[in-house]
Design a protein around this motif. Structure first.
Motif: not given
Length: 663
Positions: A192-197, A223-228, A253-260
């Motif tokens: 389990h790795l949560n790197i949502l910033k 869970l991560a914050t990315c750049i799309f 569980l895959l959670h990818l969101v853009d930083a904005t």
């Protein structure tokens, strides 16, 4: 046996069975009450408690409890002095760390505030069996520290680490990768790795994300914050998603969101819903990604850039990810056509229990009807920023899903105001448990039950104080009259005659700055006997507003909810003048009086309050009117102020006789 059962005392139950009963009780306050019954229960409660949060000053060692020997989850993030290195306040920090280990020898889950790496260098060796760690830091990372130094001590001493949460930890994206590469065995054991910033607007670049997932092949939750945005170097596109699925095929569980997307900026209601740029994600690639993740149970893709014609890929979810239960999509278009009542796209995901659709520009009422027919297990449905759906389509969805749907959120949707949102909830009024609506009191041109309002009801900046008060009263009368009508498309007017929200226990509201909460009870939400928690988010620029025309936003109107005990009042989205405001405008101290006036009559036990902010001065603090009003809440037990406050303002809070916890 029947004759002797009346003489059996509760204490005759074997201690082993009684200990099991105590261990099944989770609520902290209930356990505290149980511990007061007798000495035996007190010892049993202390010996079976598994979770504990420490508060107070770390210097007060004589207050450190030593009776919770079985605690496995320990939260040290709220210890004061908050914001300072946890152990540096002691003359012998190593001795303090050893005392914590002696008091809580069984800890395997730890939450701690880390100002600098020295804290983990002292704490991590004390609990070598740590499996879950959550790090918290809101202050900026020290630029003098080498890359990865925040994680080195943790990885070095925690050989059994399987879960790492740094979503509330302020760090640079390039910090984590060197530490993971330096300890490959730890990286391989992470599940389990949560790197949502949440603390930064910076997301992970594609090569960083791929390097992390390549080092952690056994991840089950990511869970991560990315750049799309394809205009940036290191954006996440087709190749990145394919490689990620190949690196971690066991993801559930895959959670990818853009930083904005973490900024929660309210979209413009007048735009079409499409962004100026498209994401570099094709529906063909999405289908291949889904095929590479057969164990997926929860998927979040909040891209913030257009993903067009997504329905072919979403049709594959049901067959390629048969375990999928929760899905959230942001800026996906063409997810369901719903033509001629034919099920397509996302409507073919029959196993979905939770669905959230955000900023889908072409989502229509027909698509909502198809989703309700194709996803019969939905218990949670959220729709945000969808411009083409109307109250009729939402009513059809709730009507079809009336046996399962208990959680609904309608926000940022152009064709919905408070009245139309509540009308759409009529089929599930007696079973819904969680609801969010926007407190928009304006009439809608396309509402079939619209009541014509005169031009004197429209509020303008040029209106004087008395005119605005009259308009507010007229608006309340109009809403009261309108709330009695339903959509006349329903054949049977008596089908949903109950006016009671019997199971609603959580209500979430959005309201613009300067608007009132008073009309809420007039729209049909006056009878909520089970409502225990309310969440109110106020947003807007008060610098563009005149002084409040009323003395209160309307918290007094919430007194009609007899069981209301918890409130989250979030004014962090309100921008204003912290110091003297220009003539004709109000500074934040006056706005705080407007927001909090009337809160003293509510029987609240717990309050979370986010003050308004002055972005020019970078200030979010409690003012004198707010401190005085909060001091009048005589029933409060917990008070959390998410901002700064002067010490003499905090002295006001000592007048609350029942207050037990203040942060």
């Amino acid at each position: 046996m029947a004759g002797t059962s009346s003489y059996v005392h509760f204490h005759d139950i074997p201690d082993v069975v009684l200990a099991i009963i105590f261990s099944l009780v989770v609520d902290t306050r209930t356990r505290n009450v149980m511990s007061l019954v007798c000495l035996k229960w007190h010892l049993l409660e202390r010996s079976t408690r598994k979770s504990l949060t420490l508060r107070g000053n770390i210097r007060d060692l004589f207050l450190l409890p030593t009776c919770f020997r079985a605690v496995t989850h320990l939260d040290l993030s709220l210890l004061s002095p908050w914001g300072h290195p946890l152990l540096d306040s002691s003359s012998n920090p190593l001795f303090l760390a050893q005392l914590l280990r002696h008091a809580f020898p069984s800890v395997v889950s730890l939450v701690v505030y880390i100002r600098n790496p020295s804290t983990l260098h002292l704490l991590a060796p004390q609990w070598p069996n740590l499996r879950h760690v959550k790090l918290i830091r809101w202050h900026q990372r020290l630029p003098t520290e080498p890359l990865g130094s925040d994680f080195t001590a943790l990885f070095e001493h925690s050989s059994m680490l399987s879960s790492l949460d740094v979503s509330l930890f302020h760090f640079w994206t390039e910090d984590l990768l060197p530490a993971i590469k330096a300890y490959p065995l730890i990286a391989a054991s992470l599940s389990h790795l949560n790197i949502l910033k949440h603390s930064s607007a910076e997301g992970f670049k594609s090569h960083e994300l791929l390097a992390i997932t390549a080092s952690c092949p056994n991840l089950r939750k990511l869970l991560a914050t990315c750049i799309f945005d394809h205009r940036f170097i290191g954006f996440v596109g087709d190749q990145t998603l394919l490689a990620l699925a190949s690196n971690c095929p066991c993801l559930s569980l895959l959670h990818l969101v853009d930083a904005t997307s973490l900024s929660n900026i309210r979209p413009d209601p007048n735009d079409e819903g499409y962004t100026s740029e498209d994401a570099s994600i094709s529906h063909t690639t999405l289908g291949d990604v889904f095929a590479g993740l057969p164990l997926l149970e929860e998927l979040v893709l909040d891209v913030c850039y257009n993903v067009r014609d997504a329905w072919p890929a979403l049709e594959l979810l049901n067959s390629r990810c048969p375990r999928l239960k929760a899905l959230k999509l942001g800026q996906f278009h063409g997810i369901c056509k719903g033509i001629n009542a034919r099920l397509d796209g996302i409507a073919l995901c029959q196993g979905l229990e939770s669905l959230s659709i955000k900023n889908s520009a072409d989502l229509t009422d027909k698509a909502l009807e198809a989703i309700s027919l194709g996803c019969p297990r939905l218990s949670k449905f959220e729709v945000l920023g969808c411009k083409k759906i109307t109250g009729k389509g939402m009513w059809e969805l709730t009507h079809v899903l009336r046996k399962t749907l208990v959680h609904v959120k309608i926000s940022f949707c152009k064709n919905f105001n408070a009245v139309s949102s509540l009308q759409a909830m009529e089929p599930i009024r007696d079973q819904i448990e969680w609801l969010h609506i926007d407190c928009v009191w304006d009439t809608l041109d396309n509402s079939k039950s619209q009541i014509k309002s005169s031009s004197s009801q429209e509020l303008g900046e040029s209106y004087n104080l008395q005119a605005r008060k009259r308009d507010m009263i007229k608006e309340e009368k109009r809403l009261k009259k309108k709330s009695k009508s339903h959509f006349h498309d329903v054949g049977n007017d008596n089908l949903f005659s109950s006016r009671t929200w019997s199971k609603l226990h959580h209500l979430s509201l959005w309201i613009g700055v300067g608007e009132l909460l008073t009309p809420l009870s007039l729209t049909g939400l006056d009878d909520c006997p089970a409502l225990e928690e309310i969440e109110i988010k106020i947003e807007g620029d008060s610098r563009n507003q005149q002084k409040p025309c009323m003395d209160s936003v309307g918290l007094r109107s919430l007194a009609c909810y007899p069981r209301l005990s918890r409130m989250l009042l979030d004014c962090s989205g309100v921008i204003g003048y912290a110091l003297t405001a220009p003539p004709g405008q109000a500074d934040l101290s006056l706005w705080e009086r407007f927001f909090l006036n009337g809160i003293e009559i509510l029987n609240l036990k717990e309050l979370n309050y986010w003050p308004a902010q002055d972005m020019d001065l970078n200030q979010r603090s409690l003012f004198l009117p707010a401190a005085a009003l909060l001091a009048q809440c005589g029933s409060l037990r917990k008070l959390f102020i998410h901002g700064t406050a002067n010490e003499h303002f905090m002295m006001f809070l000592l007048r609350i006789p029942t207050l037990r916890d203040v942060q």
